[in-house]
Structures are given as structure tokens and as C-alpha cells.
Design an enzyme around this catalytic site. Structure first.
Site, PDB file in Angstrom:
ATOM      1  N   ASP A 100       0.822  -1.208   0.000  1.00 32.52           N
ATOM      2  CA  ASP A 100       0.000   0.000   0.000  1.00 32.52           C
ATOM      3  C   ASP A 100       0.860   1.264   0.000  1.00 32.52           C
ATOM      4  OD1 ASP A 100      -2.162  -1.617  -0.001  1.00 32.52           O
ATOM      5  OD2 ASP A 100      -3.149  -0.705   1.735  1.00 32.52           O
TER       6      ASP A 100
ATOM      7  N   ASN B   4      -5.108  -1.871  -4.208  1.00 30.81           N
ATOM      8  CA  ASN B   4      -6.248  -1.932  -3.288  1.00 30.81           C
ATOM      9  C   ASN B   4      -5.960  -1.065  -2.069  1.00 30.81           C
ATOM     10  OD1 ASN B   4      -8.749  -2.657  -2.375  1.00 30.81           O
ATOM     11  ND2 ASN B   4      -8.203  -4.745  -1.783  1.00 30.81           N
TER      12      ASN B   4
ATOM     13  N   ASP C  69     -10.250  -2.306  12.546  1.00 31.23           N
ATOM     14  CA  ASP C  69      -9.268  -3.249  11.995  1.00 31.23           C
ATOM     15  C   ASP C  69      -8.809  -4.258  13.038  1.00 31.23           C
ATOM     16  OD1 ASP C  69      -9.509  -2.117   9.584  1.00 31.23           O
ATOM     17  OD2 ASP C  69      -7.595  -1.041   9.591  1.00 31.23           O
TER      18      ASP C  69
ATOM     19  N   GLU D 216     -11.114  -4.455   2.484  1.00 31.09           N
ATOM     20  CA  GLU D 216     -10.418  -5.215   1.451  1.00 31.09           C
ATOM     21  C   GLU D 216     -11.302  -6.313   0.871  1.00 31.09           C
ATOM     22  OE1 GLU D 216      -9.088  -3.703   3.859  1.00 31.09           O
ATOM     23  OE2 GLU D 216      -6.951  -3.273   3.543  1.00 31.09           O
TER      24      GLU D 216
ATOM     25  N   HIS E  85      -5.043  -9.026   3.806  1.00 34.52           N
ATOM     26  CA  HIS E  85      -3.927  -9.248   4.726  1.00 34.52           C
ATOM     27  C   HIS E  85      -4.378  -9.597   6.143  1.00 34.52           C
ATOM     28  CE1 HIS E  85      -4.134  -4.752   5.970  1.00 34.52           C
ATOM     29  NE2 HIS E  85      -5.181  -5.016   5.224  1.00 34.52           N
ATOM     30  N   ARG E  86      -5.443  -8.934   6.596  1.00 36.70           N
ATOM     31  CA  ARG E  86      -5.841  -9.155   7.994  1.00 36.70           C
ATOM     32  C   ARG E  86      -6.467 -10.537   8.191  1.00 36.70           C
ATOM     33  NH1 ARG E  86      -4.026  -5.004  10.095  1.00 36.70           N
ATOM     34  NH2 ARG E  86      -4.277  -2.944   9.188  1.00 36.70           N
TER      35      ARG E  86
ATOM     36  N   LYS F 247       0.495  -6.452   1.872  1.00 33.40           N
ATOM     37  CA  LYS F 247      -0.204  -5.169   1.850  1.00 33.40           C
ATOM     38  C   LYS F 247       0.272  -4.266   2.988  1.00 33.40           C
ATOM     39  CE  LYS F 247      -4.870  -3.552   0.960  1.00 33.40           C
ATOM     40  NZ  LYS F 247      -5.011  -2.268   1.582  1.00 33.40           N
TER      41      LYS F 247
END
Ligand code: DC
Length: 644
Positions: free
Chosen positions: A49, A93, A317, A345, A389-390, A415
Site C-alpha cells: 500500500d 487496493n 481493523d 479489502e 492481509h488481515r 499489503k
């Protein structure tokens, strides 16, 4: 599909230096670019990112340099709108690049096209565009109304007065407007329509703008007055804090896996809202300590995490980490007010529900909430990560439940945290495996069982699985070269091991699988790749706390390549044949020394020559030749290796 297999873990403890915060990195880069003067940015996050933002800035005429291998950057600010007046930008993204750049470019008087990956084109941006249009910006939708890609054209900007922007879909729209408005030089008030979500992220924006010389006046969370004649000025040097969202995985690991796990780079002095994840963990019973620049988490005293029912709007998040922590709680857990997950995402509510169910959880999914109830025992599963990613980082925590887990497409962590899995490995302890490989009748079985007993570990005699397949095949009249049928038998083998006895279905076959016929059959079915593949997961299932001693031919090479102790146990063929002969005599079974020796040699040759998982001494295995040793000595040798 690429994947990463994480072994079951015993626990977590240690320290992690966090990568830079994504939110701070991308905001700081943009502010430095729009400022007068040069800014030295220390500890910038190295990730996809941030790369997208850096690339975009270069295209837009902002010069920046990176000092060698480090995460230190120097940005030469352009002191106002972007000098390049026409550009085509691809932003992947990266929401933290897309939204703020849209606003800054809309006020830069040029013609720009902004696009991203397909998922970026499904993430709403209409509220920001509506806000910018109120002051005259000319922004068109190149695809669907309300979504990227965007086409920005030069326009006469009429700043001042009041701009209204919705705050209940993404706080990034407000962030983008606030950061861009100083480009107009005219005092402008931004009014938030609807309840502002993710408020702490606006806190980060205001804090960073102030460091770059523009102090926004805030009235509650409804009105923000961006002063006129305010210009961004470089603060000289600025340090990027560690990423508080990334910290959540490690803090949760400490809370679930014993701890203490300490993260360095965020702490009491942090401007990131996600540090409040630590408070949430505390409500789950975790023990938290905090310094100015570190946070540490430990498990509750002697208990599981407590069930929770929390409004998590302020930490959207890090809240994902709590959804997985719920697998370790002592009752049903509710995550409330998380509707923004649906436009991240991926649709994170749906994705989280799907994957939690795979590991056995009961999940209720609502428009803006999740309710998660842990299973009695976690189920090994292959987790899909939805290019998020998370999702990948969260689900690594499943392995702390003494449960192996496969993470599909693990590279999606690039990311925000390209080295995540390496760092996770550094603070976690896998369930140990002692792999003992060697030829037939070398005494591995006896040694392995004794070592397992001494250590209190589980024991896997993998050869008996191949023997069981051979026996089942003989009984079913399946030929030893019918690979599909044999693989089918292997996949569904009703095998059970209890108290040193081996059962096939209800029948005790402990002796039946030890006949020479079954031995020869086993070495024949063992050359077949599909049979081996069918038995792979079944063997890995034996790895549970506190540890496993596994013996066979490919324990160290294929089944448990990460085993902490690898032994190659052997003896001369003559010595092995003699031992086997003695055993058979003791059991009152017929035996012939010459044919035993020949059988052994043939089997050795087959095991070593087969193309799949051949018997071999690995370079990292210790050689244990027991020709001149008794069992005690051999066991002592292995225990010494384990303990050292
Ligand atoms: O260790 P054992 O003698 O019980 O093994 C029986 C057969 O199974 C032997 O011919 C080799 C094969 N085998 C294998 O290929 N891989 C293993 N991990 C274990 C046994």
C-alpha cells in the site's frame, strides 16, 4: 494455489519490533509531498500500500529518495498542489492512497485518472466525491456511479463555506477532505453527516496535519474548521509509529499463548486508535502492561479468555483479531457496530464468518455484527484469505489452539506486513516433533516408544499405517499395483491405536500387520505417491501438545520437515535380520534367517530407490548406528539430542 502450513503451537512469548503504521505512513507521505521543504521520514512501512503511494507521488512530480536498505525516506515537498497536471494512476487496493489522493488531485487543477484492482472498484467513494463537488471539483465515474475508477478534470474550485460529507461509511472520506482543503488557502468548514465511524482515525489525521503546520479546529466529531491561509510546512524529521493494528496479532498471541509477548513501536504515547485493542483484550481477562513505546500481553491467570460483548466501532481493523480470539473464549462472543467491515479489502463480516466456521466455530452473522461461539476442539482447516492481509494474519492465531492450520495465499500480508509470518514464528513455539527415520527392523519402533514415554509425548508408528493399507488391500482383494484403489483404502482406513494395540475396524490386527506378507505388501504400497498423499494429513494429526515422536522413513523429510530433532536410526542388515529372527522365535513364529536377510535387503532397496519420499539420511539428521548398541543406549542418544 500457494499456501503456508502452520504447525500446532504450544505457546507464544518474546518481543516483536513492529513495522511502521500504514495509516501514518501514507498520510505522512502525502502531507510531506504537499509541504514546503524537505521531510525526512523515519521507519516508513515497507509494504504494497505504501509502494502504491510512493509510485503515485513520483508520477505526480514529487521527488523522494530512500536511504539504501533502511526504511528512511526523504521527500521534497512541492509546497502546494501537484505540479504534474496530467496523470494516470494505478493504486492497487490501497484505500489509504486512493481516497486522500482523489481529494488532493481534485484540488490540483489537472486531469487525472485513478484506478485500482477489481476489489478497489467495488469499494464506495461516492460520499467523498459528493463532498468535493460541493466546492466545484469535476470528478466523473469511469465505471459504476459511486465507485472507482475516477476521472478528474480541471475545474474552478470555490472553497469556503461549509462542505458536508457523510461519515458513516468510511472515515477516510473525511480524512481525505481535511488533508486536501489547505491546498485552497481559504477557511472551510467540514460538517459530518450521519454518525462518524472509526473516530480515532480522524484523530491520526488531525495530529499529523498539526505536525505539518495546519491546526484544524474541531467541534465534537461533527464540525471541523480548516483554517484559511494555512500551508503545510515540513516538520524536518518525522518518525512513523509502529502499526497498532499489526500489534493486535502479537498481543492476542500473548493473551492466548501464555505470553508475555511485547510489541515495540507503539505504546501509551501512540496517536493510533488501535492501541485501544489492548483495553479490549484486558476486558477478555488478558494481563496488559504498557510503556511509552511498548505494550505487553499475557494470558489470564490460569484461565481461558473471557467471553465478550463489545462495541468495536472505534477499532474496526484490530477488532478482526478479536473475532479469532473468540475461539479461545469461555463462551459466546459478540462483536458489535462493525458494519464498515463490509466495505474493506473484502466483505470482512462474510469472510470471517465463513472461515471461523471451517475451524469448527458456530457463527451468527448480521449486517453489522458477528456472534462467535468456539468449538470444544478446533478443527484443522485450509483458510481462504480473500486477498485480505488481515484475514491471513488473524487466522495464524488458530495454531495456538494446538491445531495446525493452512493459510491460503499467505503473500496477501504484503499489503501491510510482508514479514509477518517470520515474526510470528519468532515469538511462537511449535509443538515439538522428534522424527526418527531408518530402515526396516532397525529398532526405531522400540526406541521411539521409549523416547515418547520418557518425554510424555505422543507416538506415531507411521509404518503401521502402510502395513494397515497392505492388510486392508489383501482382505479386500485389491492388488498392490492398483494405485487408485489403494489410495482410496488409505484415505478411509478405519484405523485405531489404543494401549499399544492396532485395530482395523473393530478387529485387533496388531500381529496380522507384522507378518512377512504384510511387511512386503507395506513396502509395495509405500512406493505409490497417491497412497502416501492420502496418509499425509492423517500422520500430521498426531502432532499435539506436549509433543510427538514419529518414526518411519520420511518423518523428517516429508511429514514433519520442521521437526526440531531428526534422527536417522540404522544398523547393518545382518544385525537387523538377527534381531528380527530373535523376535519371531520369541513369539513362536516360524523364521528363516537367510530369507529374512534377503527380504530386508530387498525392502531397503525398494524404500531407498523409490522416487517418492525415498529413505535417506537428511543432512540435518543425526546418525544413530545401533549395530553395537542396546536399546538403553539408543534411547539415551535420542534423549540427549532432544534436550540439547
Ligand atoms: O517401519 P515399518 O517396517 O513398519 O514400515 C513398513 C513399510 O512401510 C516399509 O516397507 C516402509 C514403509 N514406510 C514408509 O514408506 N514410510 C514410512 N514413513 C513408514 C513406513
Amino acid at each position: 494455489m500457494e499456501f503456508l502450513d502452520l504447525p500446532p503451537l504450544l505457546g507464544a512469548s518474546g518481543r516483536v519490533r513492529l513495522p511502521g503504521s500504514k495509516s501514518i505512513s501514507n498520510r505522512t507521505l502525502l502531507l510531506a509531498a504537499l509541504s514546503e521543504g524537505e521531510t525526512d521520514i523515519r521507519d516508513l512501512l515497507a509494504s504494497d500500500d505504501v509502494e502504491r503511494m510512493l509510485e503515485a507521488l513520483r508520477v505526480l512530480g514529487v521527488e523522494w529518495s530512500c536511504d539504501g536498505e533502511s526504511d528512511n525516506y526523504r521527500v521534497r515537498g512541492v509546497g502546494g498542489p501537484f505540479p504534474v497536471k496530467a496523470a494516470d494512476l494505478f493504486l492497487g487496493n490501497a484505500g489509504t492512497a486512493f481516497r486522500p489522493l482523489t481529494a488532493a488531485l481534485a484540488l490540483s487543477g489537472g486531469e487525472y485518472r485513478l484506478s485500482g484492482v477489481p476489489r478497489m472498484h467495488e469499494r464506495p467513494i461516492g460520499d467523498l466525491v459528493d463532498g468535493l463537488r460541493q466546492i466545484g471539483a469535476d470528478i466523473g465515474y469511469a465505471g459504476n456511479d459511486g465507485f472507482p475508477p475516477l476521472h478528474i478534470r480541471p475545474a474552478t474550485i470555490r472553497p469556503g463555506g461549509v462542505v458536508r460529507v457523510r461519515g458513516d461509511v468510511s472515515s477516510q472520506f473525511l480524512t481525505a477532505l481535511l488533508m486536501a482543503l489547505p491546498l485552497t488557502g481559504v477557511e472551510t468548514t467540514v460538517e459530518v453527516v450521519g454518525e462518524l465511524i472509526s473516530k480515532p482515525y480522524i484523530g491520526i489525521t488531525l495530529d499529523l496535519m498539526a505536525r505539518f503546520g495546519v491546526v484544524v479546529r474541531r467541534e465534537g466529531w461533527e464540525r471541523f474548521i480548516v483554517p484559511g491561509a494555512a500551508r503545510y510546512r515540513s516538520p524536518g524529521v518525522i518518525f512513523v509509529e509502529g502499526d497498532a493494528s499489526s500489534a493486535s496479532y502479537f498481543l492476542a498471541a500473548g493473551a492466548i499463548g501464555g505470553g508475555p509477548v511485547r510489541v515495540e513501536g507503539v505504546g501509551r504515547g501512540s496517536i493510533q486508535g488501535d492501541v485501544r485493542f489492548a483495553e479490549a483484550l484486558e476486558q477478555l481477562g488478558a494481563r496488559i502492561d504498557m510503556g511509552d513505546n511498548w505494550i505487553e500481553a499475557r494470558a489470564p491467570e490460569g484461565a481461558r479468555l473471557k467471553a465478550f460483548d463489545l462495541d468495536l466501532n472505534h477499532i474496526p481493523d484490530a477488532a478482526m483479531t478479536l473475532a479469532v480470539a473468540a475461539l479461545f473464549a469461555d463462551g459466546p462472543c459478540r462483536l458489535r457496530n462493525i458494519a464498515s467491515w463490509r466495505v474493506k479489502e473484502t466483505d470482512r463480516i462474510a469472510a470471517m464468518a465463513n472461515e471461523l466456521r471451517k475451524v469448527g466455530a458456530t457463527v451468527e452473522e448480521g449486517p453489522d455484527y458477528l456472534c462467535v461461539t468456539a468449538p470444544a476442539r478446533l478443527v484443522p482447516a485450509a483458510i481462504d484469505t480473500y486477498d485480505d492481509h488481515r484475514m491471513a494474519m488473524c487466522f495464524s492465531l488458530v495454531s495456538l489452539g494446538d491445531c495446525r492450520v493452512r493459510i491460503n495465499d499467505p503473500k496477501c500480508v504484503n499489503k501491510t506486513f510482508p514479514t509477518y509470518f517470520a515474526r510470528f514464528g519468532e515469538v511462537t513455539r511449535p509443538v515439538p516433533v522428534v522424527a526418527i527415520d531408518g530402515p526396516s527392523a532397525s529398532g526405531k519402533g522400540t526406541v521411539a516408544a521409549r523416547v515418547a514415554e520418557a518425554l510424555g509425548y505422543h507416538c506415531l508408528d507411521s509404518g503401521s499405517l502402510y502395513r494397515l493399507v497392505a492388510l486392508a488391500a489383501m482382505r479386500a482383494g485389491v492388488s498392490f499395483d492398483d494405485e487408485p484403489a489403494l489410495a482410496g483404502l488409505a484415505a478411509t482406513l478405519p484405523a485405531r491405536f489404543t494401549d499399544g494395540r492396532v485395530f482395523l475396524g473393530g478387529e485387533d490386527v496388531t500381529d496380522a500387520i507384522r507378518t512377512e506378507e504384510a511387511s512386503v505388501g507395506a513396502s509395495k504400497v509405500a512406493v505409490l505417491a497417491d497412497v502416501r498423499a492420502a496418509l499425509l494429513d492423517r500422520q500430521r494429526e498426531y502432532r499435539h501438545a506436549p509433543g510427538l515422536v514419529a518414526e518411519g522413513r520420511d518423518m523428517g523429510s516429508v511429514v514433519f520437515p520442521d521437526a526440531g530433532t531428526k534422527i536417522f536410526l540404522t544398523a547393518t542388515a545382518q544385525a537387523r535380520a538377527e534381531r528380527r529372527y530373535k523376535q519371531l522365535m520369541e513369539k513362536g513364529m516360524a523364521a528363516n534367517m537367510q530369507s529374512l536377510l534377503k527380504d530386508l535387503q530387498d525392502r531397503d532397496a525398494r524404500d531407498a530407490a523409490r522416487p517418492v519420499a525415498p529413505l535417506q539420511k537428511l543432512p540435518d539428521a543425526a546418525l544413530l548406528d545401533t549395530t553395537e548398541m542396546d536399546v538403553e543406549q539408543a534411547v539415551g542418544f535420542v534423549l540427549d539430542r532432544v534436550r540439547s
